[in-house]
Scaffold this active site. Structure first.
Site, PDB file in Angstrom:
ATOM      1  N   CYS A  71       0.746  -1.221  -0.112  1.00 34.25           N
ATOM      2  CA  CYS A  71      -0.022  -0.086   0.018  1.00 34.25           C
ATOM      3  C   CYS A  71       0.694   1.214   0.075  1.00 34.25           C
ATOM      4  CB  CYS A  71      -0.857  -0.050   1.103  1.00 34.25           C
ATOM      5  SG  CYS A  71      -2.528   1.017   0.884  1.00 34.25           S
ATOM      6  N   GLU A  83      -0.910  -8.537   5.014  1.00 31.07           N
ATOM      7  CA  GLU A  83      -0.892  -8.772   6.447  1.00 31.07           C
ATOM      8  C   GLU A  83      -2.194  -8.722   7.191  1.00 31.07           C
ATOM      9  OE1 GLU A  83      -1.013  -4.398   6.313  1.00 31.07           O
ATOM     10  OE2 GLU A  83      -0.411  -5.871   4.799  1.00 31.07           O
ATOM     11  N   HIS A 112      -3.203  -5.066   1.261  1.00 34.26           N
ATOM     12  CA  HIS A 112      -2.577  -5.431   2.654  1.00 34.26           C
ATOM     13  C   HIS A 112      -2.712  -6.875   2.690  1.00 34.26           C
ATOM     14  CE1 HIS A 112      -2.277  -1.384   4.217  1.00 34.26           C
ATOM     15  NE2 HIS A 112      -3.566  -0.911   3.496  1.00 34.26           N
TER      16      HIS A 112
END
Length: 191
Positions: A78, A173, A171
């Site tokens: 990002c 994660e 994202h």
């Protein structure tokens, strides 16, 4: 394998957990001297203008640029993708400028336009990857023959690689799927 997570702002703890789940040691990088001994680095999401200012203020821009130019593996997610880009449409903000890509900030809209979708990423196998887009950028142009496009949504590139540099608009994660972090670890191992 020791992977740093740049700890200036953004989704640091989530990346630390993902790196550890993928089988590597994660190190929170708050100072330039924390870069010593790392095998790779993740530049997390956050707010790219603030991140650029903080990287400049804390002296990260020069050392990270030199490391990236010498082949040190860096994964930007990002805002991290924006920091890796050579060109940011309509912006002169501080950046690393390591990847031959042009990025559109907030390319999918504002915060309320955030979304999740399944992406086909052949480099990760046949199963779709659940991607979380939050005020996400996208890549609108890549350098010829330099950048490998790994995933796109229509004509918007959302995952790409240039040598040991990896950039995602989303994202990874924020999901339990560690395949993209494991892919980055494979780039680190190959280097």
């Amino acid at each position: 394998m020791k992977i740093g997570v740049l700890d200036l702002q953004g989704a640091v703890l989530e990346h630390v957990r993902a790196v550890e789940s993928a089988g590597a040691e994660a190190v929170r990088v708050k100072k330039v001297d924390h870069l010593a001994g790392l095998d790779g680095l993740i530049v997390p999401g956050g707010e790219s203008t603030t991140m650029g200012r903080l990287m400049e203020e804390y002296g990260f821009l020069g050392p990270l640029r030199a490391m990236g130019e010498s082949g040190f593996p860096i994964f930007g997610t990002c805002a991290g993708m924006i920091m890796l880009a050579r060109d940011i449409a309509g912006s002169t903000q501080p950046r690393l400028g390591l990847m031959d890509i042009t990025v559109q900030r907030n390319g999918f809209g504002r915060q309320r336009d955030s979304f999740e979708t399944d992406l086909d990423i052949p480099a990760l196998g046949n199963d779709p990857f659940r991607a979380v887009f939050i005020r996400a950028p996208y890549v609108s142009a890549v350098g010829p023959g330099v950048v490998e496009v790994l995933a796109a949504l229509g004509d918007r590139i959302v995952l790409c690689r240039q040598g040991s540099l990896l950039a995602s608009a989303f994202h990874p994660e924020l999901t339990d799927d560690t395949r993209l972090h494991r892919y980055f670890l494979s780039l680190v191992s190959a280097g």
